[in-house]
Every structure is written in C-alpha cells, then in structure tokens.
Scaffold this motif. Structure first.
Motif, PDB file in Angstrom:
ATOM      1  N   LEU A   1      -1.660   9.177   3.396  1.00 21.36           N
ATOM      2  CA  LEU A   1      -2.751   8.330   2.438  1.00 21.36           C
ATOM      3  C   LEU A   1      -2.941   7.075   2.871  1.00 21.36           C
ATOM      4  O   LEU A   1      -4.065   6.439   3.123  1.00 21.36           O
ATOM      5  N   MET A   2      -1.712   6.348   3.154  1.00 22.66           N
ATOM      6  CA  MET A   2      -1.592   4.938   3.389  1.00 22.66           C
ATOM      7  C   MET A   2      -2.535   4.637   4.856  1.00 22.66           C
ATOM      8  O   MET A   2      -3.097   3.743   4.944  1.00 22.66           O
TER       9      MET A   2
ATOM     10  N   GLN B   1      -6.103   5.119   4.883  1.00 25.40           N
ATOM     11  CA  GLN B   1      -6.879   3.975   4.284  1.00 25.40           C
ATOM     12  C   GLN B   1      -7.528   3.116   5.304  1.00 25.40           C
ATOM     13  O   GLN B   1      -8.686   2.671   5.452  1.00 25.40           O
TER      14      GLN B   1
ATOM     15  N   ALA C   1       2.274  10.072   0.926  1.00 26.94           N
ATOM     16  CA  ALA C   1       1.913   8.864   0.657  1.00 26.94           C
ATOM     17  C   ALA C   1       1.815   7.905   1.823  1.00 26.94           C
ATOM     18  O   ALA C   1       0.717   7.119   2.106  1.00 26.94           O
TER      19      ALA C   1
ATOM     20  N   THR D   1       0.048   7.678  -6.619  1.00 27.59           N
ATOM     21  CA  THR D   1      -0.630   8.872  -5.889  1.00 27.59           C
ATOM     22  C   THR D   1       0.440  10.146  -6.030  1.00 27.59           C
ATOM     23  O   THR D   1      -0.020  11.265  -6.278  1.00 27.59           O
ATOM     24  N   THR D   2       1.622  10.059  -5.285  1.00 25.29           N
ATOM     25  CA  THR D   2       2.437  11.170  -5.012  1.00 25.29           C
ATOM     26  C   THR D   2       3.590  11.199  -6.084  1.00 25.29           C
ATOM     27  O   THR D   2       4.645  11.951  -6.192  1.00 25.29           O
TER      28      THR D   2
ATOM     29  N   HIS E   1       2.267   1.615  -3.442  1.00 25.02           N
ATOM     30  CA  HIS E   1       1.355   1.980  -4.382  1.00 25.02           C
ATOM     31  C   HIS E   1       1.256   3.646  -4.344  1.00 25.02           C
ATOM     32  O   HIS E   1       1.272   4.208  -5.516  1.00 25.02           O
ATOM     33  N   HIS E   2       1.131   3.947  -3.157  1.00 23.89           N
ATOM     34  CA  HIS E   2       0.982   5.563  -3.054  1.00 23.89           C
ATOM     35  C   HIS E   2       2.167   6.152  -3.381  1.00 23.89           C
ATOM     36  O   HIS E   2       2.107   7.377  -4.007  1.00 23.89           O
TER      37      HIS E   2
ATOM     38  N   ARG F   1       0.885  -1.173  -0.057  1.00 22.22           N
ATOM     39  CA  ARG F   1       0.002   0.084  -0.072  1.00 22.22           C
ATOM     40  C   ARG F   1       0.884   1.293  -0.092  1.00 22.22           C
ATOM     41  O   ARG F   1       0.532   2.265  -0.701  1.00 22.22           O
TER      42      ARG F   1
END
Length: 186
Positions: A169-170, A173, A166, A103-104, A98-99, A95
């Motif tokens: 954000l992780m 979740q 990131a 995402t970033t 992934h971010h 995760r």
C-alpha cells in the motif's frame, strides 16, 4: 536512607503491591515469550531482507556483531526481538508505519518498545531526535530508520501478511518513486 535523592526518592521504599503481583504472575512464562519474540524477529528480518529491505538484526549472519552475539547469547533465546528496517527517508518510514498501524493493524507506533503487540518508532524523529545529525549518522540512525519490537500475538503468517500488505500500500501511493527495488535494496 536519604528520602530526598536517589532511587528511594524516585521509586519509593517498596514496590506497589499490585505491580509486584502482576510481575510475579508473568515471570513464570517469560522464557516462552522471549523465545517467541526472538523467533519472530529473526523470521521477519530474514523475510524483509529477501524482499530487498535494509535490515539490521544481530541474528542475521552478515550483521557486524553476529559472532559476538553468538558468543554471549543465552542458547535457545535467539538474538532478541528488536530489529530495524531502514526506509531511507522519514517520509517513507512514516508512511510505512501509518499503514502498519492504521490500515493493516500489524503494530502500534510507540517510543517505548516492549509489549506483546509489535511496537515501532522512527528513531531519527523520536527517541534520537535530540542527537546532532552527525552523531545520528555515526550511530547508523538514518532519517528513515524504523525500530521495531516484534510482538508475539496472532500467528506469524497472519502478521507477515499484514506487513507485506502495508508495504504494498505504501508503494502504491507513490509508485514512481517508491518501488522497493529503487530505495530498499541492501
């Protein structure tokens, strides 16, 4: 020369001219790139540690091989650009990556580590996945170990802000089970 076995068979008798030219163009500034690669890795490792993340980086004074590194390292080049951050589980590591990638735009997931972009992989499920679990544990490769080759593009502060975003954000979740204080403390 045996053309059927060994290095000659794998590499050919001479290097590809284009590759040789590209290497010769990059060699003059290799020391500058390596210094920046190391400087950023050291700064990220320190900052990650201050956030409470479990970090392995030989440039940190509490690393078990820090003194050995200081004894053999080339002065001025730091401890290299590779660091590991242990997120505890493969799910958390994936995760975060992934971010970081999607995402970033902090870095890219890759099994080959060494590029001007930050590259990262979850070693337990990629490069070390064929090792028996007991060997991975003995080597300190947890299921959530993220290995990073820290890049040197963009500014350090810009990239660090991407990393922090990131991570945030992780954690958003699954706030009930993913607060940094719960799983990332040293």
């Amino acid at each position: 020369m045996d053309l059927q076995e060994g290095a000659l068979m794998l590499l050919g008798p001479t290097m590809n001219a284009k590759v040789a030219f590209e290497l010769s163009e990059r060699l003059p500034h290799l020391p500058l790139r390596m210094q920046e690669h190391s400087r950023r890795a050291a700064e990220y490792a320190s900052r990650m540690r201050r956030l409470g993340l479990r970090v392995a980086y030989p440039g940190l004074p509490d690393h078990p091989h820090h003194a050995r590194l200081l004894a053999i390292a080339n002065p001025g080049y730091g401890a290299g650009g590779m660091l590991c951050v242990d997120m505890g589980t493969e799910d958390r590591a994936n995760r975060l990556m992934h971010h970081l990638q999607n995402t970033t735009r902090f870095g890219l997931m890759a099994v080959s580590l060494g590029y001007y972009e930050t590259l990262m992989s979850c070693s337990g499920s990629s490069t070390s996945s064929e090792m028996p679990p007991e060997d991975r544990a003995r080597a300190g490769i947890s299921p959530g170990l993220v290995r990073m080759s820290v890049g040197y593009n963009g500014t350090l502060e810009q990239r660090w802000a991407q990393f922090e975003r990131a991570l945030s954000l992780m954690q958003q979740q699954h706030p009930d089970r993913d607060a940094a204080a719960k799983y990332c403390k040293v």
